[in-house]
Design an enzyme around this catalytic site. Structure first.
Site, PDB file in Angstrom:
ATOM      1  N   LYS A 116       6.565  29.622 -40.644  1.00  7.25           N
ATOM      2  CA  LYS A 116       5.591  30.877 -40.878  1.00  7.25           C
ATOM      3  C   LYS A 116       4.778  30.582 -42.014  1.00  7.25           C
ATOM      4  O   LYS A 116       3.516  31.015 -42.053  1.00  7.25           O
ATOM      5  CB  LYS A 116       6.538  31.827 -40.872  1.00  7.25           C
ATOM      6  CG  LYS A 116       6.914  32.540 -39.764  1.00  7.25           C
ATOM      7  CD  LYS A 116       7.812  33.638 -39.536  1.00  7.25           C
ATOM      8  CE  LYS A 116       8.329  34.081 -38.204  1.00  7.25           C
ATOM      9  NZ  LYS A 116       9.336  33.185 -37.809  1.00  7.25           N
ATOM     10  N   GLU A 200       5.431  39.362 -46.812  1.00  6.82           N
ATOM     11  CA  GLU A 200       4.213  39.731 -46.399  1.00  6.82           C
ATOM     12  C   GLU A 200       3.811  41.176 -46.105  1.00  6.82           C
ATOM     13  O   GLU A 200       5.050  42.063 -46.107  1.00  6.82           O
ATOM     14  CB  GLU A 200       3.681  39.154 -45.148  1.00  6.82           C
ATOM     15  CG  GLU A 200       4.120  39.415 -44.118  1.00  6.82           C
ATOM     16  CD  GLU A 200       3.570  38.624 -42.758  1.00  6.82           C
ATOM     17  OE1 GLU A 200       3.006  37.578 -42.874  1.00  6.82           O
ATOM     18  OE2 GLU A 200       3.989  39.170 -41.633  1.00  6.82           O
ATOM     19  N   ASN A 235      13.213  44.953 -34.419  1.00  7.04           N
ATOM     20  CA  ASN A 235      12.195  43.863 -34.452  1.00  7.04           C
ATOM     21  C   ASN A 235      12.294  42.921 -33.358  1.00  7.04           C
ATOM     22  O   ASN A 235      11.744  41.909 -33.240  1.00  7.04           O
ATOM     23  CB  ASN A 235      12.171  43.021 -35.783  1.00  7.04           C
ATOM     24  CG  ASN A 235      12.226  43.837 -37.036  1.00  7.04           C
ATOM     25  OD1 ASN A 235      10.842  44.469 -37.123  1.00  7.04           O
ATOM     26  ND2 ASN A 235      12.809  43.462 -38.062  1.00  7.04           N
ATOM     27  N   GLU A 275       0.748  35.454 -31.834  1.00  8.41           N
ATOM     28  CA  GLU A 275       1.513  37.091 -32.005  1.00  8.41           C
ATOM     29  C   GLU A 275       0.475  37.506 -33.079  1.00  8.41           C
ATOM     30  O   GLU A 275      -0.070  36.968 -34.122  1.00  8.41           O
ATOM     31  CB  GLU A 275       2.911  37.067 -32.253  1.00  8.41           C
ATOM     32  CG  GLU A 275       3.811  36.439 -31.043  1.00  8.41           C
ATOM     33  CD  GLU A 275       5.058  36.932 -31.213  1.00  8.41           C
ATOM     34  OE1 GLU A 275       5.337  37.724 -32.250  1.00  8.41           O
ATOM     35  OE2 GLU A 275       5.842  36.612 -30.492  1.00  8.41           O
ATOM     36  N   GLU A 288       2.435  35.130 -35.929  1.00  8.96           N
ATOM     37  CA  GLU A 288       2.963  33.849 -35.802  1.00  8.96           C
ATOM     38  C   GLU A 288       2.668  33.245 -34.462  1.00  8.96           C
ATOM     39  O   GLU A 288       1.858  33.846 -33.671  1.00  8.96           O
ATOM     40  CB  GLU A 288       4.539  33.987 -36.196  1.00  8.96           C
ATOM     41  CG  GLU A 288       5.088  34.712 -34.746  1.00  8.96           C
ATOM     42  CD  GLU A 288       6.673  34.813 -34.842  1.00  8.96           C
ATOM     43  OE1 GLU A 288       7.134  34.033 -35.592  1.00  8.96           O
ATOM     44  OE2 GLU A 288       7.270  35.762 -34.172  1.00  8.96           O
ATOM     45  N   ASN A 290       4.432  31.170 -31.382  1.00  8.37           N
ATOM     46  CA  ASN A 290       5.610  30.620 -30.867  1.00  8.37           C
ATOM     47  C   ASN A 290       5.199  29.456 -29.981  1.00  8.37           C
ATOM     48  O   ASN A 290       4.577  29.630 -29.014  1.00  8.37           O
ATOM     49  CB  ASN A 290       6.344  31.795 -30.117  1.00  8.37           C
ATOM     50  CG  ASN A 290       6.977  32.854 -30.903  1.00  8.37           C
ATOM     51  OD1 ASN A 290       7.711  32.653 -31.764  1.00  8.37           O
ATOM     52  ND2 ASN A 290       6.409  34.267 -30.676  1.00  8.37           N
ATOM     53  N   PHE A 348      21.919  50.900 -30.269  1.00  8.68           N
ATOM     54  CA  PHE A 348      21.819  49.808 -29.434  1.00  8.68           C
ATOM     55  C   PHE A 348      22.829  48.511 -30.009  1.00  8.68           C
ATOM     56  O   PHE A 348      22.412  47.437 -30.034  1.00  8.68           O
ATOM     57  CB  PHE A 348      20.412  49.317 -29.686  1.00  8.68           C
ATOM     58  CG  PHE A 348      19.396  50.397 -29.221  1.00  8.68           C
ATOM     59  CD1 PHE A 348      19.229  50.466 -27.877  1.00  8.68           C
ATOM     60  CD2 PHE A 348      18.910  51.357 -30.104  1.00  8.68           C
ATOM     61  CE1 PHE A 348      18.147  51.165 -27.376  1.00  8.68           C
ATOM     62  CE2 PHE A 348      17.985  52.184 -29.452  1.00  8.68           C
ATOM     63  CZ  PHE A 348      17.605  52.330 -28.363  1.00  8.68           C
TER      64      PHE A 348
END
Length: 666
Positions: A116, A200, A235, A275, A288, A290, A348
């Site tokens: 990244k 970031e 996320n 993304e 990023e 992918n 979850f």
């Protein structure tokens, strides 16, 4: 074209690749671990090779074992799916050295975009808009705190080699930065074998929008429009759609052109995704790239009509893309719901076990309506603690967004799943949520709309009345059946029943019922009338019919003293009583749940990573008590209130089941 390809993956993505390969007349080879010996992808493939024990780091991500399977079967190419080895440069290099085609990008592109930090620098040089942040490596938690202060909270702490939401934490304070740094580092090390971390700026009110790109080895590169992926928890994406309800044509084109520029800058070939984080003013920032097929690729396929897996295979075989940018139009709207083995009522948390019932809705492909279900499981199969908890990806398509959402509502209502905890109720709740329906969503949707966790859905008064009518209809059919068996019933064209009271949860609905050969007429206390029409019979687990003229699909499960009804994310027990029975039932004492306020219970099956306190220690509300790892994710368990640790029952490395007692408090 290849004659045989090996899929270096498992589950639904392996099954997905096999489908396209079969359509192209290509033989397939599956690989499997001990836990996947009877998996669906193994059954679907033409050949299957065992590659090791259940843990992925002893099977699916061991390059030598996969290479041995390739040599043994004579596979000419390998599709890596997503996760595992899909973005592993060393794997791509090993295939190249073996003379086997990698159905993915060049190893150099994987290396550049897989890191990244490096990818962000390349993006800046290619003219792609990027998020402010610290691009150097961070040594320890103290440095993480210092950098976070310099950037300004909130910040995003991320694993350099990360993906799929793993190794990511949002920090709003020094304490969260310190804690998040260590958790991200641990997750990154265990999931990717690379614990490098960077930080970031976290963009507030963000939307997660990504651009699908596709490039060949002849210099052609296109973007296949965007996907909105803002409904996330921890996320990780839960619901995706294409196109985005937020973008205008100008922003879409600008994002697409920048995505193509980045792909060309790294010599990209195959399918990939760039993304972006997009703020409320449509400013977008590179997040990023992918370098693989994305989980949510089906929605792009549905709005473009392009089979991305097929195109990946053709590009790997040296073919040119058969279309240009101007050929790629947006047709209709598609929505994807990720069905996970996780309990939305328990924040979850993952769930494991056997699928005692697995009956997805029928797949449909019509000009005005599509239902697609990508899955890697089957009824009777097991959900293992060793892998990602995804069960299926349910997709719907329609000419516009509102009809695609309505199609998803009906498909979720018809999805039968028993035996494990799952997020079907939550997915249904989102489809009906006014904020989602309006398209006014951000990545904070779940946190903002369910701040205390998901507690189920309570239908509107109209919805409750319709469920009461369904329960009354079923009651009359059961009584008619009983009367037929006893020989007491005589045929009448019309029969007036006595009054009833339908109990739905804590609400009551007095009704008057009339049955005919056509169905049941239910008159409510306020005079509202619901005509119930259905061919439902006793024993069916799905009620399909119309109530008051509206179509309804309700899951039905009869048990002691009533019937459990599940509809549109709501789940409740329905009991139909006579007025006298209702009067007596009101006098019954309420059974209270056991008191667990002085216990720390394990919320999911998993392994204890660490215990953060000692016996006799005083803890404060919110203090970290223990860390449990499940399905490759670390979960920090915190104190709900102030107290003193009386006894610790678990140790690091221990394997726990749901509700095992980790520690007790005075």
């Amino acid at each position: 074209m290849f004659n045989k390809i090996l899929i270096a993956n498992r589950g639904e993505i392996a099954c997905r690749v096999i489908k396209s390969a079969r359509k192209m007349g290509i033989e397939t080879v599956a690989v499997y671990s001990d836990a996947d010996r009877n998996a669906l992808h193994v059954k679907m493939a033409d050949e299957a090779v065992h590659i090791g024990p259940a843990p992925a780091n002893q099977s699916y991500i061991v390059i030598d074992k996969v290479m041995t399977a390739i040599r043994a079967t004579g596979a000419e190419a390998v599709h890596p799916g997503y996760g595992f080895l899909s973005e592993n440069m060393k794997f791509a290099e090993a295939l190249e050295a073996e003379g086997v085609a990698f159905i993915g990008p060049p190893s150099g592109a994987i290396e550049a975009m897989g890191d990244k930090i490096t990818s962000k620098k390349i993006a800046q040089e290619a003219g792609v808009s990027t998020v402010p942040g610290y691009m150097g490596l961070i040594e320890d938690a103290d440095e993480a705190v210092k950098i976070s202060r310099q950037i300004g909270y909130p910040v995003m702490i991320k694993a350099s080699a990360g993906g799929g939401g793993k190794g990511m934490r949002i920090a709003w304070t020094d304490e969260e930065a310190r804690e998040g740094f260590q958790s991200s580092k641990n997750e990154a090390a265990s999931s990717f074998g690379d614990d490098r971390i960077f930080i970031e700026k976290f963009v507030t009110q963000p939307r997660h929008i990504e651009i699908q790109v596709l490039a060949d080895s002849h210099g052609n590169c296109v973007y296949l429009h965007e996907r909105e992926c803002s409904i996330q928890r921890r996320n990780q994406k839960v619901i995706e759609e294409a196109p985005s309800p937020f973008l205008d044509e100008e922003t879409r084109r600008a994002m697409g052109e920048q995505a193509v520029a980045l792909a060309k800058a790294v010599g990209y070939t195959s399918a990939g995704t760039v993304e972006f984080i997009v703020d409320g003013d449509k400013n977008f920032y590179f997040l990023e790239m992918n370098t693989r097929l994305q989980v949510e690729h089906p929605v792009t396929e549905l709005i473009t009509g392009i089979d991305l897996v097929e195109q990946m295979i053709r590009v790997a075989a040296g073919e040119k893309l058969p279309f240009k940018q101007e050929d790629l139009k947006i047709h209709g709207w598609a929505v994807e719901s990720r069905l996970y083995a996780e309990d939305p009522y328990r924040n979850f948390l993952p769930s494991i076990g056997r699928l005692s019932r697995y009956r997805p809705p029928a797949e449909v492909s019509e000009p005005t309506h599509v239902v697609r279900n990508d899955t890697g499981v089957y009824e009777g199969g097991e959900i293992s603690m060793y892998y990602d908890p995804m069960i299926a990806k349910l997709c719907t398509w329609a000419p516009d967004r509102s009809r695609a959402i309505e199609g998803m509502r009906n498909a979720l209502d018809a999805f039968e799943l028993e035996g494990i905890g799952h997020n079907l109720p939550f997915l249904s709740a989102v489809m009906d949520h006014p904020r989602f329906v309006s398209g006014e969503i951000t990545t904070a949707f779940i946190a903002e709309e369910y701040p205390d966790g998901f507690e189920g859905v309570t239908p509107s008064n109209g919805g409750m009345r319709k469920l009461a009518a369904v329960a009354a209809h079923m009651k009359m059919l059961r009584e008619a059946r009983a009367a037929q068996i006893s020989g007491a019933m005589q045929h009448h064209a019309r029969r007036v029943e006595p009054n009833y009271v339908v109990f739905l949860g804590r609400k009551t609905f007095p009704v008057h019922v009339v049955t005919t050969d056509e169905g049941t007429t239910v008159t409510h206390e306020d005079g509202t009338v619901d005509e119930v029409r259905s061919d439902w019979t006793l024993g069916d687990v799905l009620f399909r019919g119309t109530v008051g003229g509206d179509e309804m699909i309700v899951k039905v499960n009869f048990g002691r003293g009533g019937v459990r009804l599940r509809w549109r994310g709501a789940e409740m027990k329905a009991v139909v009583r006579t007025p006298r029975q209702a009067e007596l039932a009101a006098m019954m004492p309420e059974k209270l749940p056991p008191d667990t306020s002085k216990l720390l219970l394990c919320p999911m099956p998993g392994l204890v990573v660490s215990i953060a306190v000692e016996e006799g220690m005083e803890v404060q509300e919110g203090q970290a008590l223990a860390t449990v790892e499940a399905m490759k994710m670390e979960n920090i368990l915190r104190a709900e209130r102030k107290g003193i640790v009386k006894k610790i029952n678990a140790v690091p490395g221990a394997s726990l089941a749901v509700d095992d007692v980790i520690m007790e408090f005075e």
